[in-house]
Design an enzyme around this catalytic site. Structure first.
Site, PDB file in Angstrom:
ATOM      1  N   CYS A   1      15.674   6.737 -16.915  1.00  0.00           N
ATOM      2  CA  CYS A   1      15.121   7.452 -18.080  1.00  0.00           C
ATOM      3  C   CYS A   1      14.427   8.740 -17.623  1.00  0.00           C
ATOM      4  O   CYS A   1      13.864   8.793 -16.523  1.00  0.00           O
ATOM      5  CB  CYS A   1      14.125   6.552 -18.820  1.00  0.00           C
ATOM      6  SG  CYS A   1      14.949   5.225 -19.703  1.00  0.00           S
TER       7      CYS A   1
ATOM      8  N   CYS B   1      18.290   8.092 -21.466  1.00  0.00           N
ATOM      9  CA  CYS B   1      17.161   7.557 -22.224  1.00  0.00           C
ATOM     10  C   CYS B   1      15.886   8.330 -21.887  1.00  0.00           C
ATOM     11  O   CYS B   1      15.859   9.112 -20.939  1.00  0.00           O
ATOM     12  CB  CYS B   1      16.980   6.068 -21.919  1.00  0.00           C
ATOM     13  SG  CYS B   1      16.892   5.689 -20.172  1.00  0.00           S
TER      14      CYS B   1
END
Ligand code: AVW
Length: 310
Positions: A117, A198
């Site tokens: 992420c 993400c």
């Protein structure tokens, strides 16, 4: 009255003649098939507008695969020969304009990796700067910094419909047909990269580009933004980078950026924008140290504060 011996001799002659004719016919048909196939192959191999498959494609792909695994051991085991076989299977004995994203599905799964992420960096019209930047910092990953993108970066390839193997003479140009071997690969790989992204997703855009920051048919607009998952992507952060030697045609407040911001929001994502993201600008300064923007005492540094859109 003819003797028995003469009659059996003429039967033998007729039989021999028939066998001879049959063999000649088989040879003629086989020759025609070979000539037809060769002509078809020759016509096909030279028929596309783009350059042919990159020389040593197989060796490059397998070599790049092992090189990537050596440099990035954290991605785990990958079957480099299997990856090549899937790559070849996607295009061998298929028309180069009939290759769909689906043809690359198995390859995408085989070469897939987890994207941490906040690390994804998308781009449009900034290929050169964005990759100088990721090379210099290692803080972010573009698609071309992942195994799948790294394998195919800068290469061209296509197969032949009448035989196995690649067409080294010519391949369709990017715009020659919708489903060509190269564009379908990048669409599939870009969609997978966007889906796997993400946290904060960054995008580097070109503030000096003509005709707005993205093309309408760009991969960023048509594939990547629609495939970002609003449940896992917390923010889309845009960096608008001006070329220090060129005019400033787009900035966070320009029409092209506003339009892109609406487009991002239509996909249920929030966005922010920063003009001339300072770490990337400092890299531009290496080539332009005397430029006003590179003077550490100027107010230009303030420009790096992100501007929240929503
Ligand atoms: P780009 P994208 N004709 O700078 O958003 C010829 O506009 O598209 O950025 N080549 C093309 C075309 C086209 N119509 N469309 C794409 N390309 C190829 C993957 C060509 O190789 C990364 F993840 C051109 O140099 C970025 O986030 C390159 O795509 C995103 O897609 C970039 O065109 C950048 O694609």
């Amino acid at each position: 009255m003819p003797s028995k011996c003469t009659s059996s001799w003429s039967w033998k002659k007729i039989l021999l003649l028939i066998v001879g004719l049959f063999i000649s016919l088989v040879i003629i048909v086989a020759a025609c098939i070979v000539i037809y196939t060769r002509t078809q192959n020759q016509l096909e191999t030279k028929s596309w507008k783009g350059k042919g498959t990159s020389k040593y494609l197989k060796e490059i792909i397998i070599g790049r695969c092992y090189n990537y695994l050596t440099i990035n051991p954290a991605i785990g085991e990958k079957d480099c020969y299997g990856i090549w076989e899937e790559f070849a299977k996607a295009v061998y004995q298929k028309k180069p304009c009939n290759i769909t994203e689906e043809n690359y599905r198995h390859l995408t799964e085989l070469a897939g990796q987890t994207i941490p992420c906040h690390k994804s960096l998308l781009w449009s019209k900034t290929n050169y700067l964005v990759h100088r930047y990721t090379k210099a910092t290692q803080d972010f990953l573009t698609l071309e910094n992942t195994l799948l993108g790294y394998l195919a970066d800068g290469l061209s390839w296509c197969g032949k419909s009448h035989s196995s193997g690649m067409n080294f003479q010519s391949c369709p140009d990017w715009n020659e047909c919708d489903n060509n071997s190269v564009s379908s690969f990048w669409k599939m790989a870009s969609a997978a990269f966007a889906r796997a992204s993400c946290g904060v997703v960054n995008i580097m855009l070109n503030g000096s580009a003509y005709g707005g920051v993205t093309r309408n048919e760009s991969i960023l607009r048509t594939i990547e933004i629609p495939n970002l998952n609003p449940r896992t992507v917390s923010e889309v952060r845009i960096w608008v980078m001006n070329d220090l030697n060129d005019h400033n045609r787009n900035s966070c407040n320009s029409e092209s950026l506003m339009e892109l911001k609406h487009y991002i929001e239509e996909h249920n994502l929030t966005s922010s924008c920063v003009n001339n993201y300072r770490p990337a600008q400092l890299l531009q300064c290496i080539e332009n140290p005397e430029h006003a923007a590179c003077n550490l005492c100027t107010k230009n540094i303030k420009r790096s504060i992100p501007q929240k859109y929503s």
